[in-house]
Design an enzyme around this catalytic site. Structure first.
Site, PDB file in Angstrom:
ATOM      1  CG  MET A   1      -1.486   3.803   6.037  1.00  0.00           C
ATOM      2  SD  MET A   1      -2.616   5.226   5.976  1.00  0.00           S
ATOM      3  CE  MET A   1      -3.152   5.161   4.267  1.00  0.00           C
TER       4      MET A   1
ATOM      5  CG  HIS B   1      -4.204  -1.090  -0.692  1.00  0.00           C
ATOM      6  ND1 HIS B   1      -3.978  -1.060   0.667  1.00  0.00           N
ATOM      7  CD2 HIS B   1      -4.634  -2.352  -0.962  1.00  0.00           C
ATOM      8  CE1 HIS B   1      -4.264  -2.226   1.190  1.00  0.00           C
ATOM      9  NE2 HIS B   1      -4.662  -3.036   0.223  1.00  0.00           N
TER      10      HIS B   1
ATOM     11  CG  ASP C   1      -5.498  -6.028   2.146  1.00  0.00           C
ATOM     12  OD1 ASP C   1      -5.990  -7.146   2.370  1.00  0.00           O
ATOM     13  OD2 ASP C   1      -5.397  -5.532   1.011  1.00  0.00           O
TER      14      ASP C   1
ATOM     15  CB  SER D   1      -0.949  -0.034   1.209  1.00  0.00           C
ATOM     16  OG  SER D   1      -1.839   1.057   1.184  1.00  0.00           O
ATOM     17  CB  THR D   2       1.221   4.098   2.341  1.00  0.00           C
ATOM     18  OG1 THR D   2      -0.194   4.224   2.484  1.00  0.00           O
ATOM     19  CG2 THR D   2       1.857   5.483   2.328  1.00  0.00           C
TER      20      THR D   2
END
Length: 335
Positions: A274, A183, A277, A156-157
């Protein structure tokens, strides 16, 4: 509690006012300044020392990508503010590789900016909470699995930079298929796949329809859809987005379906990001005898997803992206 100090950078006065209003309304953020272009942003950043900078991608004069060349070396975190255009997405992907912590796609009509206010505040709080660079800890290298059938990656991030760093050390296409669930919004995953292929020379595909999972290829899940592994293990296919789902694409669903098919032949990498998941997916991989590696805190932008896996005792190893690449090369050499 100290408020997060933010510098807003946008060539539009209306956008600067709207973003400043949204951030100030949280009560946890203080807008310490607003700059009109990249050059002014660099000057104000040095004077004001913000915690976070929101940086518009496309601006006249010095644009966001050019300004990032200087700003990325500072102590603050940078979040790119991008349009939904193809050009905006392509520049954003390059900015994420160059050191931006995260990005936000803003509506074409700035009057609708409130629709993404919660996401922007969440991103600012997440990157501001991440620690300063830590001294890298020496950790034991986990045992090499006997074989690998598939490499499954969740991020993600901070994920784009970590993935490009990892595959930048891979010498040639790997002898197994790789699938990535990250993401990203629709419209941003295709430029990412293209950029990853250009930077590494490896075959990278954004999956838009059912495809055969071939060794050597890297399959990227498109924004807004889950990418799953068919029960035969021969195909990678998509499931339409679920409005109530927290994440699309879902790292959990990719890992769970991959574990069902390839079992102990799965190597799962949980990279910076973050949330949690990938936790359920890591549990499924471990349950089938596969290998789970997570990115270390020192190299992560946000150590959320990896932390969740470590906290549950599911990680076989904690590594930097470079160390993960070396680990994969060692497995390749055994084949």
């Amino acid at each position: 509690m100290n408020r997060i100090r933010v510098l807003v950078v946008d060539d539009s006065a209306v956008a600067r006012m709207a973003l400043s209003r949204i951030l100030a309304s949280s009560g946890r953020i203080e807008v310490v300044g607003a700059a009109r272009d990249g050059a002014e942003a660099i000057k104000m950043a040095r004077e004001l020392r913000p915690d976070v900078i929101t940086l518009d991608v496309e601006m006249p004069g010095m644009d966001g990508l050019k300004a990032l060349e200087t700003l990325a070396a500072g102590p603050w975190k940078v979040i790119m503010i991008s349009s939904y255009t193809t050009r905006g997405a392509e520049i954003t992907v390059k900015a994420l590789e160059a050191g931006a912590a995260d990005y936000l796609a803003k509506p074409s009509n700035i009057s609708e900016i409130d629709r993404v206010s919660s996401a922007l505040i969440e991103k600012i709080e997440a990157v501001a909470a991440s620690t300063a660079p830590l001294r890298r800890k020496k950790r034991p290298i986990p045992p090499l699995p006997k074989a690998c059938s598939a490499l499954l990656i969740g991020a993600s991030t901070g994920g784009p930079r970590a993935i490009i760093t990892l595959f930048g050390r891979i010498k040639s296409p790997l002898p197994w298929p790789t699938a990535i669930a990250m993401h990203m919004l629709p419209g941003f995953t295709a430029p990412f796949a293209k950029h990853l292929a250009e930077k590494t020379g490896l075959p990278v595909i954004e999956v838009t329809e059912r495809v055969i999972a071939e060794p050597g290829f890297i399959y990227v899940a498109p924004g807004g859809k889950d990418m799953l592994i068919s029960s035969s293990g021969r195909n990678v296919h998509l499931r339409p987005d679920e409005p109530k789902a927290t994440y699309n694409p879902s790292v959990d669903r990719l890992l769970e379906t991959g574990a069902e098919v390839w079992g102990q032949g799965v190597i799962a990498l949980i990279l910076t990001g973050m949330g949690q998941d990938g936790l359920a997916g890591a549990r499924a991989v471990r349950g089938r005898g596969g290998t789970v590696l997570v990115q270390d805190e020192e190299s992560s932008v946000v150590w959320g997803m990896p932390r969740a896996v470590v906290s549950e005792g599911l990680a076989h190893g904690i590594m930097s992206p470079e160390e993960m690449a070396d680990f994969l090369e060692k497995i390749r050499s055994m084949a």
